[in-house]
Design a protein around this motif. Structure first.
Motif, PDB file in Angstrom:
ATOM      1  N   GLY A 147       0.937  -1.202   0.119  1.00 34.11           N
ATOM      2  CA  GLY A 147      -0.106   0.023  -0.130  1.00 34.11           C
ATOM      3  C   GLY A 147       0.829   1.298   0.151  1.00 34.11           C
ATOM      4  O   GLY A 147       2.072   1.057   0.169  1.00 34.11           O
ATOM      5  N   SER A 148       0.129   2.311  -0.011  1.00 34.71           N
ATOM      6  CA  SER A 148       0.852   3.633  -0.144  1.00 34.71           C
ATOM      7  C   SER A 148       1.227   4.254   1.162  1.00 34.71           C
ATOM      8  O   SER A 148       2.182   5.039   1.081  1.00 34.71           O
ATOM      9  CB  SER A 148       0.142   4.826  -1.136  1.00 34.71           C
ATOM     10  N   CYS A 149       0.412   4.111   2.083  1.00 36.39           N
ATOM     11  CA  CYS A 149       0.474   4.664   3.533  1.00 36.39           C
ATOM     12  C   CYS A 149       0.130   5.955   3.440  1.00 36.39           C
ATOM     13  O   CYS A 149       0.557   6.733   4.120  1.00 36.39           O
ATOM     14  CB  CYS A 149       1.931   4.332   4.001  1.00 36.39           C
ATOM     15  N   GLY A 150      -0.738   6.457   2.191  1.00 40.61           N
ATOM     16  CA  GLY A 150      -0.918   7.697   2.193  1.00 40.61           C
ATOM     17  C   GLY A 150      -2.661   7.701   2.114  1.00 40.61           C
ATOM     18  O   GLY A 150      -3.300   6.817   1.680  1.00 40.61           O
ATOM     19  N   PRO A 151      -3.037   9.013   2.606  1.00 37.80           N
ATOM     20  CA  PRO A 151      -4.626   9.217   2.725  1.00 37.80           C
ATOM     21  C   PRO A 151      -5.186   9.208   1.247  1.00 37.80           C
ATOM     22  O   PRO A 151      -4.246   9.460   0.277  1.00 37.80           O
ATOM     23  CB  PRO A 151      -4.719  10.487   3.170  1.00 37.80           C
ATOM     24  N   ARG A 152      -6.264   8.713   1.099  1.00 36.46           N
ATOM     25  CA  ARG A 152      -6.882   8.912  -0.287  1.00 36.46           C
ATOM     26  C   ARG A 152      -6.777  10.166  -1.070  1.00 36.46           C
ATOM     27  O   ARG A 152      -6.644  10.073  -2.262  1.00 36.46           O
ATOM     28  CB  ARG A 152      -8.466   8.303  -0.061  1.00 36.46           C
ATOM     29  N   GLY A 153      -6.970  11.032  -0.401  1.00 31.43           N
ATOM     30  CA  GLY A 153      -7.001  12.391  -1.178  1.00 31.43           C
ATOM     31  C   GLY A 153      -5.557  12.978  -1.593  1.00 31.43           C
ATOM     32  O   GLY A 153      -5.467  14.201  -2.421  1.00 31.43           O
ATOM     33  N   PHE A 154      -4.749  12.438  -1.276  1.00 31.85           N
ATOM     34  CA  PHE A 154      -3.321  12.759  -1.610  1.00 31.85           C
ATOM     35  C   PHE A 154      -2.500  11.711  -2.703  1.00 31.85           C
ATOM     36  O   PHE A 154      -2.811  11.759  -3.491  1.00 31.85           O
ATOM     37  CB  PHE A 154      -2.501  12.665  -0.102  1.00 31.85           C
ATOM     38  N   CYS A 156     -10.276  11.158   5.256  1.00 35.04           N
ATOM     39  CA  CYS A 156      -9.350  12.373   5.077  1.00 35.04           C
ATOM     40  C   CYS A 156      -7.855  12.168   5.505  1.00 35.04           C
ATOM     41  O   CYS A 156      -6.810  12.484   4.823  1.00 35.04           O
ATOM     42  CB  CYS A 156      -9.746  13.878   5.347  1.00 35.04           C
ATOM     43  N   PHE A 157      -7.843  11.551   6.568  1.00 33.51           N
ATOM     44  CA  PHE A 157      -6.502  11.606   7.383  1.00 33.51           C
ATOM     45  C   PHE A 157      -6.062  10.239   7.632  1.00 33.51           C
ATOM     46  O   PHE A 157      -4.982   9.937   8.285  1.00 33.51           O
ATOM     47  CB  PHE A 157      -6.781  12.318   8.557  1.00 33.51           C
ATOM     48  N   SER A 158      -6.552   9.384   7.107  1.00 26.47           N
ATOM     49  CA  SER A 158      -6.122   7.706   7.395  1.00 26.47           C
ATOM     50  C   SER A 158      -5.653   7.188   6.007  1.00 26.47           C
ATOM     51  O   SER A 158      -6.042   7.656   4.918  1.00 26.47           O
ATOM     52  CB  SER A 158      -7.278   6.770   7.952  1.00 26.47           C
ATOM     53  N   ALA A 159      -4.625   6.321   6.260  1.00 28.74           N
ATOM     54  CA  ALA A 159      -3.884   5.832   5.085  1.00 28.74           C
ATOM     55  C   ALA A 159      -4.936   4.804   4.292  1.00 28.74           C
ATOM     56  O   ALA A 159      -5.898   4.204   5.087  1.00 28.74           O
ATOM     57  CB  ALA A 159      -2.911   4.869   5.369  1.00 28.74           C
ATOM     58  N   SER A 160      -5.156   4.997   3.101  1.00 24.44           N
ATOM     59  CA  SER A 160      -6.034   4.140   2.291  1.00 24.44           C
ATOM     60  C   SER A 160      -6.031   2.732   2.294  1.00 24.44           C
ATOM     61  O   SER A 160      -4.721   2.227   3.039  1.00 24.44           O
ATOM     62  CB  SER A 160      -5.919   4.291   0.853  1.00 24.44           C
ATOM     63  N   VAL A 217     -15.394   4.459   0.476  1.00 25.16           N
ATOM     64  CA  VAL A 217     -14.811   3.139   1.285  1.00 25.16           C
ATOM     65  C   VAL A 217     -13.759   3.815   2.360  1.00 25.16           C
ATOM     66  O   VAL A 217     -13.107   4.795   2.086  1.00 25.16           O
ATOM     67  CB  VAL A 217     -13.830   2.453   0.493  1.00 25.16           C
ATOM     68  N   TYR A 218     -13.998   3.533   3.494  1.00 24.37           N
ATOM     69  CA  TYR A 218     -12.865   3.800   4.548  1.00 24.37           C
ATOM     70  C   TYR A 218     -11.858   2.690   4.876  1.00 24.37           C
ATOM     71  O   TYR A 218     -12.454   1.481   4.700  1.00 24.37           O
ATOM     72  CB  TYR A 218     -13.732   4.042   6.040  1.00 24.37           C
ATOM     73  N   SER A 219     -10.776   2.878   5.514  1.00 22.86           N
ATOM     74  CA  SER A 219      -9.913   1.839   5.748  1.00 22.86           C
ATOM     75  C   SER A 219     -10.096   1.008   7.117  1.00 22.86           C
ATOM     76  O   SER A 219      -9.428  -0.037   7.333  1.00 22.86           O
ATOM     77  CB  SER A 219      -8.439   2.410   5.903  1.00 22.86           C
TER      78      SER A 219
END
Length: 452
Positions: free
Chosen positions: A107-114, A312-316, A139-141
Motif C-alpha cells: 500500500g501507499s501509506c497515504g490518505p486517499r486524497g493525497f 481524509c486523514f487515514s492511510a488508504s 470506502v474507509y480503511s
C-alpha cells in the motif's frame, strides 16, 4: 510624580541592578556527564502491567481462522469470530488478494486524497454503489472509523441526535465527536422514541427561530452488536418522515446476511432506499476483509470526502484487502444462495439456545450474533464477567471457541451486562452445532458448580 509611580520606578531599578550584578556574579558549579548519567533514572519502555490485565490473557491462534480454529494447540469449533459467510476460507479470494499484492505492493501509506488512491479503490466504490443500488459509495480503511467519522461529518454542535441506547462503541464515539445534543431512547422502543420527539416538538414551538436552524438526526443499527436484535426499520422510517429527521443506519452485521441478495435490513423489509439518508457498514464481518463503507446519494458521499476524518486523514485501504472485498462482492452476486444458508444456520442455533440450562439467550433468530447471559444474575459486574471468562477458557480447552464480550466498562455510555457472544458460520453443520452446545452445557455446569 505620584508616590505609586516613584515606588514602581524604584522596584524596576532594583530589578535591573539585581539582574546585572547578582546574576552575573553567581557561578554554577560544573557538573560532569558522569554525574548526570548517575542521577538519571530512565522511564520503562513499557509501564507496569497489572496481573489481571486483559492483554495477559491473550490466547495463541495457530493457522487459518475458519469454521475450525486452533487455539493454544486445541482444534476448536469456531463460534467466536465474525466470519459469517466463511469467506475467510475462500481460496479464490485469497489468490486474488495475492495477485493484487504482487501488482501494487502492500500500500501507499497515504490518505486517499493525497497519493493513496489506486484503481481498485475506485472499482470497489463503484461496485458497492451498484450492489447497494445507490448513487455513490465511499470506502474507509477501518470499520470502526466509518460510522465514527460519518456522524460528525454532518451533525455539529447545536444539532440534535436521537439514538438507541444500545448502539455500539463506534457509534458512541461518533456521537461524542459531533458535540451535538444526544437523546437516547430505550432499546428498540418506538413509543419511547416518539415521546422524545413529541417533547422536542413542543420545545420547538416555544422557540421557532432556533428550531428553524437546528438539524435533527436519527441513528440506529440494523442488527445491534450488543444485543443481536433487529431494529424495527419500518417504524423508524415512519417517525423519520413525520418528525423530519435524517436517518443514519449502520448495516455492519446485516450486510451480507439479511435480504435475498444480502444488501441488508433495507432489502429485508423492502423499505424505499431513499427513506434512509446514509447507510454505513463494515466489510470486516461477512466480506471477511478490512474496512467499511458509506453509501447513499452523491451529495451525501461527496461531503464525506471533504469532512469524513477517517477518510481524509487515514492511510488508504491496502489494495490486496480492497481486492478481497471486490472478490467477496463477486461471491455475493454469483451465489446469493449463501445468504439463505447462513440464515438457516442462525435459526438452527436459535432453536437450540432454549436447551441451555444455565443461560438465557438474546438475539433475533436471523442474526448471526447471539448473546448468552447467566440465568442467575450476580450483583457484581466484574464477578459475572470473571465466570464467563472462565467458561469460555474451559470451552476452548474442550474444543469450542467462544468468547465473553469485551466492553470498556468505564467508557461505554451504558455498559451492557456481561455475556458470551456467539457467532454463526455458514459452514457449521448440524453435528458441529450439537457438539458446540454439548460442550457449552458441560463446561458451564462444571464451572458454575465449582463457583458455588
Amino acid at each position: 510624580s505620584s508616590p505609586f509611580e516613584l515606588t514602581l520606578e524604584a522596584l524596576l531599578a532594583l530589578g535591573v541592578i539585581w539582574i546585572v550584578f547578582y546574576k552575573r556574579t553567581t557561578k554554577k558549579l560544573p557538573v560532569s556527564e558522569e554525574d548526570i548519567l548517575a542521577r538519571w533514572t530512565p522511564e520503562p519502555l513499557v509501564a507496569e502491567v497489572p496481573q489481571d490485565h486483559p492483554a495477559l490473557k491473550t490466547k495463541v491462534v495457530n493457522g487459518p481462522v475458519g469454521k475450525m480454529v486452533n487455539v493454544n494447540g486445541t482444534d476448536c469449533i469456531n463460534m467466536a469470530t465474525h466470519n459469517y459467510l466463511g469467506l475467510a476460507e475462500d481460496e479464490d479470494i485469497k489468490q486474488a488478494a495475492i495477485k493484487s499484492l504482487r501488482k501494487y505492493g502492500v500500500g501507499s501509506c497515504g490518505p486517499r486524497g493525497f497519493y493513496g488512491t489506486v484503481d481498485v479503490h475506485l472499482e470497489l466504490e463503484e461496485r458497492l454503489a451498484k450492489f447497494m443500488q445507490v448513487e455513490e459509495a465511499v470506502v474507509y480503511s477501518y470499520a470502526f472509523s466509518t460510522i465514527a467519522s460519518a456522524i460528525p461529518a454532518y451533525s455539529k454542535r447545536g444539532d440534535l441526535i436521537f439514538v438507541d441506547e444500545c448502539v455500539n462503541f463506534a457509534i458512541q464515539k461518533g456521537l461524542d465527536a459531533s458535540r451535538s445534543k444526544i437523546f437516547y431512547y430505550k432499546h428498540n422502543d418506538m413509543d419511547d422514541l416518539e415521546r422524545l420527539l413529541q417533547k422536542q416538538q413542543a420545545d420547538d414551538r416555544r422557540n421557532p427561530a432556533k428550531a428553524k436552524k437546528t438539524r435533527r438526526f436519527l441513528v440506529a443499527e440494523a442488527i445491534y452488536m450488543n444485543t443481536g436484535e433487529v431494529c424495527p426499520l419500518p417504524r423508524l422510517v415512519e417517525l423519520r418522515a413525520r418528525y423530519k429527521l435524517r436517518l443514519f443506519l449502520d448495516e455492519s452485521i446485516s450486510f451480507g446476511v439479511l435480504g435475498d441478495c444480502g444488501r441488508g435490513l433495507i432489502e429485508h423489509y423492502n423499505v424505499d432506499k431513499t427513506e434512509v439518508d446514509l447507510v454505513s457498514a463494515g466489510i470486516e464481518w461477512s466480506a471477511a476483509t478490512i474496512g467499511g463503507f458509506c453509501a447513499g446519494s452523491s451529495f451525501i458521499v461527496e461531503h464525506q470526502r471533504l469532512s469524513g476524518l477517517g477518510y481524509c486523514f487515514s492511510a488508504s485501504l491496502p489494495p490486496l484487502l480492497t481486492q478481497a472485498a471486490i472478490s467477496a462482492l463477486d461471491r455475493f452476486e454469483s451465489n446469493p444462495r449463501i445468504f439463505a444458508e447462513l440464515r438457516e444456520r442462525c435459526r438452527t442455533v436459535s432453536d437450540k439456545l432454549t436447551q441451555l440450562k444455565h443461560f438465557q439467550a438474546r438475539g433475533d433468530p436471523l442474526s448471526p450474533v447471539k448473546h448468552l447471559y447467566l440465568k442467575q444474575k450476580h450483583e457484581c459486574w466484574a464477578h459475572e464477567k470473571m465466570l464467563l471468562d472462565e467458561i469460555s477458557t474451559e470451552c476452548i480447552d474442550n474444543g469450542l471457541a467462544v468468547v465473553a464480550a469485551e466492553y470498556l466498562e468505564n467508557m461505554e455510555k451504558q455498559c451492557p451486562r456481561p455475556s458470551i457472544r456467539l457467532t454463526v458460520n455458514r459452514f457449521l453443520t448440524e453435528k458441529d452445532i450439537d457438539d458446540a452446545f454439548r460442550i457449552l452445557e458441560h463446561v458451564s455446569e462444571k464451572v458454575l458448580a465449582s463457583a458455588g
